[in-house]
Design a protein around this motif. Structure first.
Motif, PDB file in Angstrom:
ATOM      1  N   PHE A 168       9.078  -8.262   6.189  1.00  0.00           N
ATOM      2  CA  PHE A 168       8.432  -6.981   5.906  1.00  0.00           C
ATOM      3  C   PHE A 168       6.916  -7.124   5.845  1.00  0.00           C
ATOM      4  O   PHE A 168       6.373  -8.222   5.704  1.00  0.00           O
ATOM      5  CB  PHE A 168       9.001  -6.312   4.653  1.00  0.00           C
ATOM      6  CG  PHE A 168       8.799  -7.048   3.355  1.00  0.00           C
ATOM      7  CD1 PHE A 168       7.810  -6.654   2.470  1.00  0.00           C
ATOM      8  CD2 PHE A 168       9.646  -8.087   2.990  1.00  0.00           C
ATOM      9  CE1 PHE A 168       7.651  -7.291   1.254  1.00  0.00           C
ATOM     10  CE2 PHE A 168       9.495  -8.727   1.768  1.00  0.00           C
ATOM     11  CZ  PHE A 168       8.494  -8.339   0.895  1.00  0.00           C
ATOM     12  N   ASP A 169       6.241  -5.993   5.969  1.00  0.00           N
ATOM     13  CA  ASP A 169       4.812  -5.949   6.247  1.00  0.00           C
ATOM     14  C   ASP A 169       3.962  -6.565   5.136  1.00  0.00           C
ATOM     15  O   ASP A 169       3.090  -7.402   5.408  1.00  0.00           O
ATOM     16  CB  ASP A 169       4.360  -4.503   6.480  1.00  0.00           C
ATOM     17  CG  ASP A 169       5.090  -3.840   7.651  1.00  0.00           C
ATOM     18  OD1 ASP A 169       5.724  -4.563   8.454  1.00  0.00           O
ATOM     19  OD2 ASP A 169       5.036  -2.603   7.749  1.00  0.00           O
ATOM     20  N   VAL A 170       4.181  -6.143   3.893  1.00  0.00           N
ATOM     21  CA  VAL A 170       3.336  -6.610   2.798  1.00  0.00           C
ATOM     22  C   VAL A 170       3.455  -8.114   2.625  1.00  0.00           C
ATOM     23  O   VAL A 170       2.457  -8.827   2.471  1.00  0.00           O
ATOM     24  CB  VAL A 170       3.707  -5.886   1.487  1.00  0.00           C
ATOM     25  CG1 VAL A 170       2.932  -6.476   0.318  1.00  0.00           C
ATOM     26  CG2 VAL A 170       3.413  -4.392   1.601  1.00  0.00           C
ATOM     27  N   GLU A 171       4.681  -8.630   2.661  1.00  0.00           N
ATOM     28  CA  GLU A 171       4.885 -10.066   2.516  1.00  0.00           C
ATOM     29  C   GLU A 171       4.161 -10.826   3.621  1.00  0.00           C
ATOM     30  O   GLU A 171       3.549 -11.874   3.377  1.00  0.00           O
ATOM     31  CB  GLU A 171       6.373 -10.407   2.540  1.00  0.00           C
ATOM     32  CG  GLU A 171       6.651 -11.891   2.376  1.00  0.00           C
ATOM     33  CD  GLU A 171       8.133 -12.192   2.237  1.00  0.00           C
ATOM     34  OE1 GLU A 171       8.528 -12.630   1.143  1.00  0.00           O
ATOM     35  OE2 GLU A 171       8.883 -11.973   3.203  1.00  0.00           O
ATOM     36  N   ARG A 196      15.604  -5.912  14.525  1.00  0.00           N
ATOM     37  CA  ARG A 196      16.780  -5.213  14.001  1.00  0.00           C
ATOM     38  C   ARG A 196      16.612  -4.920  12.511  1.00  0.00           C
ATOM     39  O   ARG A 196      16.382  -5.815  11.709  1.00  0.00           O
ATOM     40  CB  ARG A 196      18.025  -6.064  14.241  1.00  0.00           C
ATOM     41  CG  ARG A 196      19.300  -5.530  13.613  1.00  0.00           C
ATOM     42  CD  ARG A 196      20.513  -6.333  14.069  1.00  0.00           C
ATOM     43  NE  ARG A 196      20.382  -7.750  13.793  1.00  0.00           N
ATOM     44  CZ  ARG A 196      20.671  -8.320  12.620  1.00  0.00           C
ATOM     45  NH1 ARG A 196      21.096  -7.567  11.617  1.00  0.00           N
ATOM     46  NH2 ARG A 196      20.548  -9.623  12.455  1.00  0.00           N
ATOM     47  N   ALA A 197      16.731  -3.657  12.149  1.00  0.00           N
ATOM     48  CA  ALA A 197      16.576  -3.256  10.754  1.00  0.00           C
ATOM     49  C   ALA A 197      17.726  -3.797   9.915  1.00  0.00           C
ATOM     50  O   ALA A 197      18.870  -3.874  10.375  1.00  0.00           O
ATOM     51  CB  ALA A 197      16.524  -1.733  10.652  1.00  0.00           C
ATOM     52  N   LEU A 198      17.422  -4.175   8.678  1.00  0.00           N
ATOM     53  CA  LEU A 198      18.448  -4.628   7.744  1.00  0.00           C
ATOM     54  C   LEU A 198      18.999  -3.421   6.996  1.00  0.00           C
ATOM     55  O   LEU A 198      18.257  -2.677   6.353  1.00  0.00           O
ATOM     56  CB  LEU A 198      17.856  -5.625   6.751  1.00  0.00           C
ATOM     57  CG  LEU A 198      17.251  -6.902   7.342  1.00  0.00           C
ATOM     58  CD1 LEU A 198      16.804  -7.830   6.211  1.00  0.00           C
ATOM     59  CD2 LEU A 198      18.228  -7.614   8.253  1.00  0.00           C
ATOM     60  N   LYS A 199      20.294  -3.237   7.068  1.00  0.00           N
ATOM     61  CA  LYS A 199      20.924  -2.053   6.490  1.00  0.00           C
ATOM     62  C   LYS A 199      20.769  -1.997   4.976  1.00  0.00           C
ATOM     63  O   LYS A 199      20.652  -0.924   4.396  1.00  0.00           O
ATOM     64  CB  LYS A 199      22.406  -2.020   6.871  1.00  0.00           C
ATOM     65  CG  LYS A 199      22.654  -1.822   8.358  1.00  0.00           C
ATOM     66  CD  LYS A 199      24.143  -1.798   8.661  1.00  0.00           C
ATOM     67  CE  LYS A 199      24.399  -1.600  10.150  1.00  0.00           C
ATOM     68  NZ  LYS A 199      25.855  -1.585  10.458  1.00  0.00           N
ATOM     69  N   ALA A 201      18.323  -3.280   3.188  1.00  0.00           N
ATOM     70  CA  ALA A 201      16.951  -3.515   2.736  1.00  0.00           C
ATOM     71  C   ALA A 201      15.985  -2.632   3.515  1.00  0.00           C
ATOM     72  O   ALA A 201      15.433  -3.048   4.531  1.00  0.00           O
ATOM     73  CB  ALA A 201      16.591  -4.989   2.917  1.00  0.00           C
ATOM     74  N   PRO A 202      15.784  -1.406   3.073  1.00  0.00           N
ATOM     75  CA  PRO A 202      14.867  -0.491   3.770  1.00  0.00           C
ATOM     76  C   PRO A 202      13.470  -1.093   3.922  1.00  0.00           C
ATOM     77  O   PRO A 202      12.952  -1.708   2.986  1.00  0.00           O
ATOM     78  CB  PRO A 202      14.839   0.735   2.836  1.00  0.00           C
ATOM     79  CG  PRO A 202      16.128   0.678   2.087  1.00  0.00           C
ATOM     80  CD  PRO A 202      16.407  -0.779   1.887  1.00  0.00           C
ATOM     81  N   GLY A 203      12.902  -0.932   5.109  1.00  0.00           N
ATOM     82  CA  GLY A 203      11.570  -1.464   5.369  1.00  0.00           C
ATOM     83  C   GLY A 203      11.543  -2.899   5.826  1.00  0.00           C
ATOM     84  O   GLY A 203      10.472  -3.438   6.135  1.00  0.00           O
ATOM     85  N   LYS A 204      12.722  -3.537   5.888  1.00  0.00           N
ATOM     86  CA  LYS A 204      12.801  -4.919   6.347  1.00  0.00           C
ATOM     87  C   LYS A 204      13.554  -4.977   7.674  1.00  0.00           C
ATOM     88  O   LYS A 204      14.479  -4.212   7.910  1.00  0.00           O
ATOM     89  CB  LYS A 204      13.523  -5.805   5.329  1.00  0.00           C
ATOM     90  CG  LYS A 204      12.794  -5.954   4.004  1.00  0.00           C
ATOM     91  CD  LYS A 204      13.520  -6.932   3.104  1.00  0.00           C
ATOM     92  CE  LYS A 204      12.802  -7.107   1.777  1.00  0.00           C
ATOM     93  NZ  LYS A 204      13.476  -8.087   0.899  1.00  0.00           N
ATOM     94  N   SER A 205      13.149  -5.906   8.525  1.00  0.00           N
ATOM     95  CA  SER A 205      13.863  -6.112   9.782  1.00  0.00           C
ATOM     96  C   SER A 205      13.726  -7.568  10.204  1.00  0.00           C
ATOM     97  O   SER A 205      12.825  -8.289   9.756  1.00  0.00           O
ATOM     98  CB  SER A 205      13.337  -5.176  10.879  1.00  0.00           C
ATOM     99  OG  SER A 205      11.951  -5.316  11.070  1.00  0.00           O
ATOM    100  N   VAL A 206      14.626  -8.000  11.064  1.00  0.00           N
ATOM    101  CA  VAL A 206      14.733  -9.408  11.456  1.00  0.00           C
ATOM    102  C   VAL A 206      13.532  -9.810  12.309  1.00  0.00           C
ATOM    103  O   VAL A 206      13.224  -9.174  13.316  1.00  0.00           O
ATOM    104  CB  VAL A 206      16.044  -9.636  12.231  1.00  0.00           C
ATOM    105  CG1 VAL A 206      16.123 -11.075  12.739  1.00  0.00           C
ATOM    106  CG2 VAL A 206      17.243  -9.304  11.354  1.00  0.00           C
ATOM    107  N   ASP A 207      12.838 -10.878  11.880  1.00  0.00           N
ATOM    108  CA  ASP A 207      11.651 -11.354  12.601  1.00  0.00           C
ATOM    109  C   ASP A 207      10.713 -10.190  12.921  1.00  0.00           C
ATOM    110  O   ASP A 207      10.222 -10.043  14.037  1.00  0.00           O
ATOM    111  CB  ASP A 207      12.043 -12.089  13.888  1.00  0.00           C
ATOM    112  CG  ASP A 207      12.929 -13.288  13.617  1.00  0.00           C
ATOM    113  OD1 ASP A 207      12.581 -14.105  12.746  1.00  0.00           O
ATOM    114  OD2 ASP A 207      13.986 -13.410  14.268  1.00  0.00           O
ATOM    115  N   ARG A 208      10.450  -9.396  11.912  1.00  0.00           N
ATOM    116  CA  ARG A 208       9.623  -8.197  12.078  1.00  0.00           C
ATOM    117  C   ARG A 208       8.211  -8.538  12.566  1.00  0.00           C
ATOM    118  O   ARG A 208       7.616  -7.824  13.360  1.00  0.00           O
ATOM    119  CB  ARG A 208       9.559  -7.454  10.743  1.00  0.00           C
ATOM    120  CG  ARG A 208       8.828  -6.124  10.763  1.00  0.00           C
ATOM    121  CD  ARG A 208       8.829  -5.519   9.351  1.00  0.00           C
ATOM    122  NE  ARG A 208       8.237  -4.213   9.283  1.00  0.00           N
ATOM    123  CZ  ARG A 208       8.901  -3.067   9.463  1.00  0.00           C
ATOM    124  NH1 ARG A 208      10.195  -3.090   9.743  1.00  0.00           N
ATOM    125  NH2 ARG A 208       8.291  -1.907   9.355  1.00  0.00           N
TER     126      ARG A 208
END
Length: 217
Positions: A168-171, A196-199, A201-208
């Motif tokens: 995710f973006d902030v991290e 791919r979005a994580l179901k 965990a809103p706002g998180k996705s795989v290798d974002r």
């Protein structure tokens, strides 16, 4: 009293993978890996020295290392068929045993090691072309991850690259800031628009996000 065993808080801080990700079907993992390889290829290609014949990769906090084959293939592509060696390290015994079994056909070793103390493993050397941390978990345990980053940097060749991916973006921004404070500079920072979005965990996705860093000159 310290019984010498990894404490739960430490183990969880080293995990860069959510519980739901650990149970993903193989076809979904393969799709994730195809996206990751494409992004890594684009990010790393401009920074690999012309004529480089081999590549050593250190994968810290690797878990079961779904990305092992992807990294080996990537190293071969970047060196135009050169020799590739990967070392994966993680404190979690079960995951490392799984990685050893799953990837026994690859030129890779998987070590049960605390990534915050990897410099104590002198046999590894400090000549890795790339240190890779997939889904670093800086948000949960910032001081711990600063140690891991510092240990990884110490294992790099002078011209080596450190690569992180983030959920995710902030991290991601916080991790880059910490790495820059350790003397690294960002040479590539790409948003994976197909991640791919994580179901759960809103706002998180795989290798974002995928970022490549080098020592500041």
């Amino acid at each position: 009293m310290d019984d010498g065993k990894p404490k739960a808080s430490l183990v969880m801080s080293l995990i860069g993978t959510t519980s739901s990700e650990l149970s993903q079907p193989q076809n979904m993992i393969q799709e994730d890996m195809a996206k990751l390889k494409s992004l890594l290829q684009d990010s790393l290609s401009p920074h690999v020295a012309a004529g480089q014949k081999d590549m050593r990769i250190l994968n810290l906090a690797c878990g079961r290392c779904d990305e092992a084959e992807t990294l080996i293939q990537l190293g071969s592509d970047l060196t135009q068929g050169g020799a590739v060696e990967m070392v994966g390290a993680d404190i979690r015994i079960r995951e490392i045993r799984q990685a050893r079994e799953t990837h026994s056909h690859l030129p890779a070793d998987f070590l049960i090691e605390d990534a915050t103390k990897i410099s104590e493993h002198k046999q590894l050397g400090d000549d890795f072309n790339m240190v890779f941390l997939r889904h670093q978990n800086f948000w949960h345990g910032q001081e711990l991850w600063k140690k891991i980053f510092d240990q990884g940097i110490a294992k790099l060749r002078p011209d080596g690259m450190l690569v992180i991916t983030s959920y995710f973006d902030v991290e991601h921004r916080l991790a880059l800031r910490a790495l820059e404070a350790l003397g690294m500079e960002v040479v590539s920072n790409k948003r994976n628009k197909a991640s791919r979005a994580l179901k759960d965990a809103p706002g998180k996705s795989v290798d974002r996000w995928v970022a490549v860093l080098r020592r500041r000159q």
